[in-house]
Design a protein around this motif. Structure first.
Motif, short mmCIF file in Angstrom:
data_model
loop_
_atom_site.label_atom_id
_atom_site.label_comp_id
_atom_site.label_asym_id
_atom_site.label_seq_id
_atom_site.Cartn_x
_atom_site.Cartn_y
_atom_site.Cartn_z
N VAL B 795 118.17 51.16 19.08
CA VAL B 795 118.43 49.72 19.04
C VAL B 795 117.22 48.97 18.49
O VAL B 795 117.34 48.04 17.68
CB VAL B 795 118.80 49.22 20.46
N HIS B 796 116.04 49.43 18.89
CA HIS B 796 114.81 48.78 18.46
C HIS B 796 114.63 48.81 16.93
O HIS B 796 114.24 47.84 16.31
CB HIS B 796 113.60 49.45 19.14
N ARG B 797 114.97 50.00 16.34
CA ARG B 797 114.83 50.13 14.87
C ARG B 797 115.67 49.09 14.13
O ARG B 797 115.21 48.42 13.22
CB ARG B 797 115.28 51.54 14.43
N LEU B 798 116.91 48.93 14.60
CA LEU B 798 117.78 47.98 13.92
C LEU B 798 117.31 46.55 14.17
O LEU B 798 117.40 45.70 13.27
CB LEU B 798 119.23 48.15 14.38
N ALA B 799 116.75 46.31 15.40
CA ALA B 799 116.25 44.96 15.71
C ALA B 799 115.17 44.57 14.71
O ALA B 799 115.11 43.43 14.24
CB ALA B 799 115.72 44.93 17.14
N GLY B 800 114.31 45.57 14.37
CA GLY B 800 113.26 45.29 13.37
C GLY B 800 113.86 44.88 12.04
O GLY B 800 113.46 43.89 11.43
N SER B 801 114.88 45.64 11.61
CA SER B 801 115.51 45.32 10.33
C SER B 801 116.16 43.95 10.37
O SER B 801 116.06 43.16 9.42
CB SER B 801 116.59 46.38 10.00
N ALA B 802 116.81 43.64 11.53
CA ALA B 802 117.47 42.35 11.67
C ALA B 802 116.46 41.22 11.59
O ALA B 802 116.71 40.17 10.98
CB ALA B 802 118.24 42.30 12.98
#
Lengths: 173, 857
Positions: B795-802
């Motif tokens: 979830v954290h990885r995608l949060a960074g991209s978002a």
């Protein structure tokens, strides 16, 4: 232009007379050798009666003319030497008329004086440096320079080429 | 024909034949002449030979031999008879005979005769006699004398021999001469034949010459006719014709050229064409061109060389010529023929026309520009008036004031309508019309439109009917534009009808796959001569119209433009006094992928009442004090708190310092306009980086909307501002979608600027794929069994991209989910998952629409 007068004509004729030795004293000398030519008729000079007679030496003194030619009566080309008919006529003061030439064989031909021109016929007394005997158409033969002048290659001229000539009678028309 | 250089060429084939015949005739003639002269010379020789043979001297010589022999005989006889002194005569005669025989023996004349054997024998006999006696004759006289009698005897015997000799000769020469005569006769016969041939050859030569002469006469006549014709063509040609030789000297000069240049033919002939007519500055180029052509030995110019040329007349004036050049061969030489046409007037006329057209176009452009500017400038004060009226209506008013204000509002609204008409006209003129294709139910559209117009129509005392029973169920097109067109037609019908009836119907034309809308009225109708003109701009037909109905005259023109833009047709049939029928035919069209098409024109948008929201903190950036006042009053009326900025720069400054729920941004402002200000706010770190920014503009062209969106503007409101529109926009201000869309758009623009549009699009696609994968994973049954730490990291990885992409809501949802996962709070995780699913659905839609708009822009 000057008017033509007989005196002038005479002067002109006289002026043409060549300065030959024979004329030193103004008259014809006497022949010393055998007479080979006798000229009679209307002539200005004579040395025996009404005639002018010539021996070979006298003819030679009149000046010699030479040319080479062939003839209808001989084989090949020969050199002929003699006195020109023109000189002879001049000496004798003949400027017009007819010369009746007679041969030893009684052949005769009439030659107009107009034939007697410089470069014309000669009375040849030598063929190829030799005097001509009667047997060789001598002692005089009236030879025209046939080869030099085509006008002389006619029968009339051939008939006038009289050999064994010994007499000429001059008649003024 | 006149330009064909072949005219000048002779016919080589015939000429060749003639030459051949002539040569043959000449050859025959020459042969004949040669033959004749050859035979003639042969005859000459033969005749000469004959003459010599016949010569008397020859005969005489032969006969003379006998005569001379006789003479010797006589001499010998006489000498023997008489005396010795006659011996000389004997010797002379012997010598003469000797010479005669020798002559016969040697002379060329007798060469043939000597060949005769009898003659040869005779000669030998005579020669023998002579040889026998030569020695005696040459010897002394006595010896000779003694031999004379024998000699006489021998001579008498020889006489017969000599006689034979002569006779043989005569016979020989007679035969010889006969032979020669025959030869000459033969020769003469041959000459006769050859002469005959010669005469024939001459006659045929004459015939050939005659034939050639006649033919040359004929061809000369033909050539003369051709020449006459050509000369007539040249003389009567309206174009100037100048022929020059290879050096450029004039060899032909016609009367048109005289008129053209002012030089007479006599003056021009033989002159150098370049010096005569080419103006000084271009002479060198002309000469060089001519020389180049000559030196390169080029073939005659194929066809024609057409070009324009400036020339100079005798009086020094310049003229512009169209010159067409061809070259040919004449008399074996190159010639150049120039056909010259004075196009000075034509070119002047063309230029005049171009000038006229340009100025007309410039006038058109100026008009369109003026219209656009004027309508735009007029809308700004109108905004003020309408806004102020609206504000006034919210105050306490007397009934009379209310009526006046309503009248005022109606007038102002009408004025705005005209201004908008002019504006959309000029936009359509400028090709700025953008159509948005959607699915349309024509029946519903017409029905709805008629219902909405019914009160206005009935107010005129008219009845309105709608017949859509045969209308197709669906078509595809721009609903807004279609509505505008039909509304205009209905409005027109109502305008020109009193106490009549208006019928609006719609049906299908299947064979053309078109739908037809008809608006029929029982009004005053239109004169036939006016039918074509009513669709032209600014057309109000006559004074009576003006009295009956007012208008800019733009309605039908706009309608026609719109219909044309939609690929359809519009037309009218009318009978004065009876009524009119306007029809619109549109293609049924085809479905297109639905796009988030911006609504360009807010004027016709049905207004939906939105409940007041209130309580928002709004930054108002507007340079125009009246507009600012109106907007502020409206916001206050709605219960919002307003902070004002008088230009873009101030707006940016304030936005950097305080947080606002929404920013109202005027677009056209001096120095820093709304777009630049928005871009700055979105670009700087500040409390309003993600705040909704609502643009206020008087002009909202489709491409502008894209540009606004790219700059980070959330929504666009077209002036004049209305309470309702403002409220609706502010309702969405807190809305996630607007924020998300704005931020995504802004980020995308940044990325595009840095990476290029294509790369940016790929990046976003990758992000989309990642997000989808994660969402799918969370929904799978395996998710529950996944260790919490692993969940949190994913979830954290995608949060960074978002975060990078600026998808705030998605990021917040992801952050919440991540926190829940790390804590192991199952309830919070379940809520977080639901939040994520919702956020992603919205974000995905926004990304898609953003991408579509942006890549299109």
């Amino acid at each position: 232009m000057f008017a033509w007068r007989p005196a002038t004509a005479a002067a002109l004729v006289l002026s043409w007379i060549p300065t030959a030795p024979i004329l030193a004293n103004g008259s014809l000398p006497q022949p010393r050798g055998e007479i080979i030519l006798t000229v009679t008729g209307d002539i200005a000079r004579t040395n025996r009666g009404d005639s002018a007679v010539f021996d070979l030496a006298m003819l030679r003194d009149l000046g010699e003319v030479r040319f080479r030619t062939s003839t209808p009566w001989t084989d090949g080309v020969h050199e002929y030497a003699g006195v020109s008919l023109h000189d002879l006529a001049s000496i004798l003061g003949v400027s017009q008329g007819t010369l009746t030439a007679t041969a030893l064989n009684d052949y005769a031909a009439e030659i107009p004086v107009s034939d007697a021109v410089e470069g014309g016929p000669i009375l040849a007394y030598m063929q190829d440096g030799d005097e001509m005997s009667v047997r060789e158409k001598g002692p005089l033969w009236l030879v025209y320079p046939y080869d030099q002048n085509e006008a002389y290659q006619t029968d009339v001229v051939f008939s006038r080429s009289i050999w064994q000539l010994h007499q000429i009678h001059v008649s003024v028309d | 024909m006149a330009g064909d250089p072949n005219i000048f060429r002779p016919r080589p084939r015939l000429r060749g034949l003639g030459a051949l015949v002539l040569a043959a005739a000449l050859g025959a003639l020459l042969l004949s002449v040669l033959a004749v002269s050859f035979f003639a010379s042969s005859v000459q020789r033969e005749v000469d030979a004959l003459a010599v043979a016949n010569s008397d001297t020859t005969q005489w010589t032969l006969v003379q031999a006998e005569v001379e022999l006789m003479a010797l005989l006589v001499a010998a006889h006489q000498a023997h008879e008489t005396a010795a002194d006659e011996l000389a005569e004997v010797r002379k005669r012997f010598d003469v005979l000797y010479s005669r025989v020798q002559l016969i023996e040697e002379s060329r004349q007798f060469a043939d005769l000597r060949e005769e054997p009898a003659v040869a024998r005779n000669i030998a006999t005579l020669k023998g006699f002579l040889d026998r006696y030569t020695a005696v004759v040459d010897g002394p006289d006595p010896g000779l004398f003694a031999s004379l009698p024998v000699m006489v005897t021998d001579l008498n015997r020889l006489r017969a021999t000599a006689r034979d000799f002569s006779l043989l000769g005569v016979r020989f020469y007679a035969e010889d001469s006969d032979r020669k005569r025959t030869a000459v006769a033969t020769m003469l016969t041959r000459i006769g034949h050859v002469t005959l041939a010669l005469v024939l050859a001459l006659l045929s030569g004459i015939a050939v010459l005659l034939w050639l002469y006649r033919r040359s006469i004929r061809s000369e006549r033909a050539a003369a006719e051709a020449r006459d014709r050509l000369e007539e063509v040249i003389a009567t040609s309206l174009d100037g014709i100048i022929a020059t030789d290879a050096e450029g000297r004039i060899i032909e000069y016609n009367s048109a050229a005289e008129r053209l240049f002012g030089y007479t033919r006599a003056e021009a002939m033989g002159r150098d064409m370049g010096e005569l007519v080419i103006p000084e500055p271009m002479r060198a180029a002309h000469a060089a061109g001519l020389k180049r052509h000559r030196l390169s030995g080029q073939k005659p110019l194929a066809g024609r060389l057409l070009e324009r040329l400036e020339a100079q007349r005798k009086d020094g004036t310049k003229c512009l010529l169209e010159i067409s050049l061809s070259s040919g061969t004449y008399d074996g030489k190159h010639i150049y023929v120039s056909f010259l046409r004075d196009i000075t007037d034509r070119v002047a006329a063309e230029e005049e026309l171009i000038r006229t057209r340009d100025s007309a176009l410039a006038g058109e452009r100026a008009k369109a520009g003026l219209l656009a500017v004027m309508s735009h400038e007029m809308r700004t004060p109108l905004n003020g008036i309408l806004g102020t009226i609206e504000l006034l209506q919210h105050t306490r008013l007397s009934a009379r004031q209310e009526r006046l204000l309503t009248a005022m509002k109606t007038s102002a609204g009408l004025l705005l309508h005209h201004v908008n008409g002019v504006l959309s006209m000029s936009r359509a003129e400028a090709g700025q019309l953008e159509l948005v294709t959607t699915e349309i139910d024509p029946g519903a559209l017409v029905q709805e439109l008629v219902d909405s117009q019914r009160p206005a129509i009935e107010a005129q005392g008219n009845r309105v009917r709608c017949d859509v029973r045969t209308a197709p169920r669906q078509i595809w097109g721009d609903a807004l534009r279609l509505r505008q067109v039909i509304l205009n037609l209905v409005g027109n019908a109502n305008k020109f009808t009193r106490n009549g009836e208006i019928l609006v119907d719609c049906d299908m034309i299947p064979e053309r796959n078109e739908v037809e809308f008809r608006v029929t009225d029982t009004g005053i109708g239109i004169e036939e001569r006016d039918l074509d003109r009513i669709f032209e701009e600014f057309r109000t037909l006559d004074t009576s119209y003006s009295r009956q109905a007012e208008g800019t005259g733009l309605g039908l023109a706009i309608a026609r433009r719109l219909v044309t833009a939609m690929g359809g047709e519009i037309g009218v049939a009318s009978e004065p006094g009876e009524g009119s029928l306007f029809w619109v035919r549109l293609p049924v069209g085809a479905p297109v992928s639905p796009a988030a098409g911006p609504d360009a024109d807010g004027a016709i948008r049905p207004e939906v009442q939105v409940p007041a929201l209130g309580g928002l903190r709004v930054l108002l950036v507007e340079d125009n004090p009246i507009n600012r006042l109106v907007a502020r009053e409206m916001l206050h009326a709605a219960g919002h708190e307003v902070v004002e900025a008088v230009d873009g720069r101030e707006g940016v400054r304030i936005a950097a310092a305080e947080r606002f729920d929404a920013i109202l941004m005027d677009i056209s402002m001096p120095e820093m306009d709304g777009v630049a200000a928005t871009r700055t706010i979105r670009g700087q770190e500040g409390p309003n980086r993600a705040a909704p920014i609502i643009a206020l503009t008087a002009h909202a062209l489709p491409e502008d909307t894209g540009r606004f969106l790219a700059a980070g503007i959330t929504e666009t409101l077209v002036k004049p501002l209305s309470m309702a529109a403002l409220q609706r926009a502010l309702t969405g201000a807190g809305d996630f979608a607007a924020e998300s869309r704005a931020v995504i758009a802004s980020t995308f623009c940044d990325l595009s600027a840095k990476l290029g549009q294509e790369k940016a699009a790929r990046l976003i696609e990758r992000f989309t794929a990642e997000a989808e994968a994660l969402v799918a994973r969370t929904m799978a049954p395996e998710w529950a069994a996944t260790p919490p730490v692993e969940k949190a990291e994913a979830v954290h990885r995608l949060a960074g991209s978002a975060a990078v992409l600026g998808a705030g809501q998605l990021r917040r949802a992801l952050q919440d989910l991540e926190t829940a996962c790390r804590r192991g709070d199952a309830g919070a995780e379940a809520r977080g998952l639901a939040e994520l699913a919702a956020a992603w659905t919205l974000t995905q839609t926004e990304i898609r629409s953003c991408l579509e708009i942006l890549t299109r822009a």
